[in-house]
Design an enzyme around this catalytic site. Structure first.
Site, short mmCIF file in Angstrom:
data_model
loop_
_atom_site.label_atom_id
_atom_site.label_comp_id
_atom_site.label_asym_id
_atom_site.label_seq_id
_atom_site.Cartn_x
_atom_site.Cartn_y
_atom_site.Cartn_z
N LYS A 54 0.76 -1.29 0.04
CA LYS A 54 0.04 -0.11 -0.01
C LYS A 54 0.85 1.08 0.08
O LYS A 54 0.64 2.16 -0.59
CB LYS A 54 -1.07 -0.18 1.13
CG LYS A 54 -2.14 -1.21 1.02
CD LYS A 54 -2.79 -1.39 2.31
CE LYS A 54 -3.78 -2.78 2.07
NZ LYS A 54 -4.38 -3.14 3.17
N GLN A 98 -4.57 -1.68 9.38
CA GLN A 98 -4.43 -3.07 8.71
C GLN A 98 -5.01 -4.12 9.85
O GLN A 98 -4.76 -4.20 10.98
CB GLN A 98 -3.17 -3.44 8.48
CG GLN A 98 -2.77 -4.77 7.78
CD GLN A 98 -3.36 -4.71 6.32
OE1 GLN A 98 -3.17 -3.58 5.67
NE2 GLN A 98 -4.09 -5.43 6.04
N ASP A 121 -11.02 2.98 3.99
CA ASP A 121 -11.52 1.40 3.79
C ASP A 121 -12.93 1.33 3.83
O ASP A 121 -13.80 0.34 3.55
CB ASP A 121 -11.04 0.59 4.91
CG ASP A 121 -9.66 -0.50 4.63
OD1 ASP A 121 -9.73 -0.53 3.22
OD2 ASP A 121 -9.08 -0.70 5.51
#
Ligand code: NDP
Length: 295
Positions: A54, A98, A121
């Site tokens: 990422k 994460q 997200d």
């Protein structure tokens, strides 16, 4: 006849190039450089690889990044304090924690601490609610990537029968809303669905997001359907999707492989979401300044 193979690597690199161009344009028009903050707790090797990828993608897209790496024994409270501080930090546009965190940390509590305006997200209740209500917000990356792939394949969605197998908050549920938003007729199948094969065979668009290797075979696919396989399952025979590719490819009209299908799309959509968040924050700042001027 064999199906068209939908190349997720190619579509993902097209999206990433498009985002890089839009980031450059946003900055050239006087916008700020978008910045993504990543937070990683513990030493799970797979999570480290995901976050490294990422960060690399940010660099390629011209997006700034700030990485926070915390030891496995970090308390839930300390993690939440960091996530809230990032939410208040004007220099940060997107926050990515994460998942999954170590077992002693409740992921839902951490997600709830994310500033919804920076929730790249798309996991907070605010963004899930906006999506369910058909209103603009930040959309979870994997389901957004599925829609990109369908569009790339030229699959008509309006009026199409879409069947999604799986109803998780991460993939299945957001896809229900995204496909409804594109005027598909949507069925969500799950572990209690009766006659799964019969339900799937109705689908012009079949999306598998289950987590069971090769659960869906040729019997589940209507001839000519577009099949999107979200599954990533590590087996003794390597990485497998939720669809038996060799069987389904002979029946489908178009199909994604695993690996190289949906997988690469998630990071590309994360880049797109970070730019979306930066633009929205910049616009709301400008609107606030205009209001301040007016009084
Ligand atoms: P979850 O485990 O959260 O959800 C699985 C869903 O599948 C549930 O709704 C469950 O039903 C349903 N299900 C389980 N077994 C069956 C069955 N035998 N028949 C029908 N439905 C079944 O998984 P996720 O949505 O998080 O992930 C699904 C897959 O997608 C995984 O392989 C995961 O690795 C992959 N994935 C890939 C990503 C990427 O490409 N970047 C990102 C996210 C996920 P019920 O609700 O009834 O329990």
């Amino acid at each position: 006849m064999s199906a068209q193979i939908i190349d997720g690597k190619q579509v993902s690199s097209e999206v990433r190039e498009r985002v890089a161009g839009e980031v450059a344009g946003f900055i050239a028009d006087g916008g700020h450089q978008p910045v993504l903050a990543t937070v990683l707790v513990g030493d799970d090797p797979a999570s480290h690889v995901y976050v490294a990828n990422k960060l690399k993608a940010c660099e390629a897209a011209g997006i700034g990044s700030v990485h926070h790496e915390l030891p496995a024994e970090t308390s839930e409270r300390d993690l939440i304090t960091l996530v809230r501080a990032l939410g208040d930090d004007d220099g940060i546009d997107g926050i990515l924690v994460q998942l999954p965190p170590p077992d002693h940390i409740d992921p839902d509590a951490v997600i709830a601490a994310i500033n919804p305006a920076k929730d790249v997200d798309g996991l907070t209740a605010t963004n899930a609610g906006l999506l369910a209500g058909g209103r603009p917000g930040l959309v979870p990356c994997t389901p957004a990537g599925v829609i990109e792939l369908l569009d790339h394949a030229g699959t008509p969605l309006e009026g199409a029968e879409a069947v999604i197998v799986g109803r998780s908050n991460l993939v299945g549920r957001p896809l229900i809303s995204l496909l409804l938003g594109r005027n598909a007729t949507v069925t969500a199948a799950h572990s209690r669905t009766r006659d799964l094969a019969g339900v799937c065979r109705r689908a012009d668009v079949l999306v598998a997001a289950v987590g069971v290797p090769e659960l869906l075979g040729a019997d589940h696919v209507k001839p000519g359907a577009t099949v999107i396989d979200v599954g990533i399952n590590r087996t003794d025979d390597g990485l497998k999707g939720d669809v038996d590719f060799e069987a389904a490819v002979e029946v489908a009209g178009a199909i994604t492989p695993v690996p190289g299908g949906v997988g690469p799309m998630t990071i590309a959509m994360l880049m797109a979401n970070t730019l979306t968040a930066a633009r929205a924050r910049s616009a709301s700042r400008a609107a606030g300044q205009a209001r301040d001027h007016a009084v």
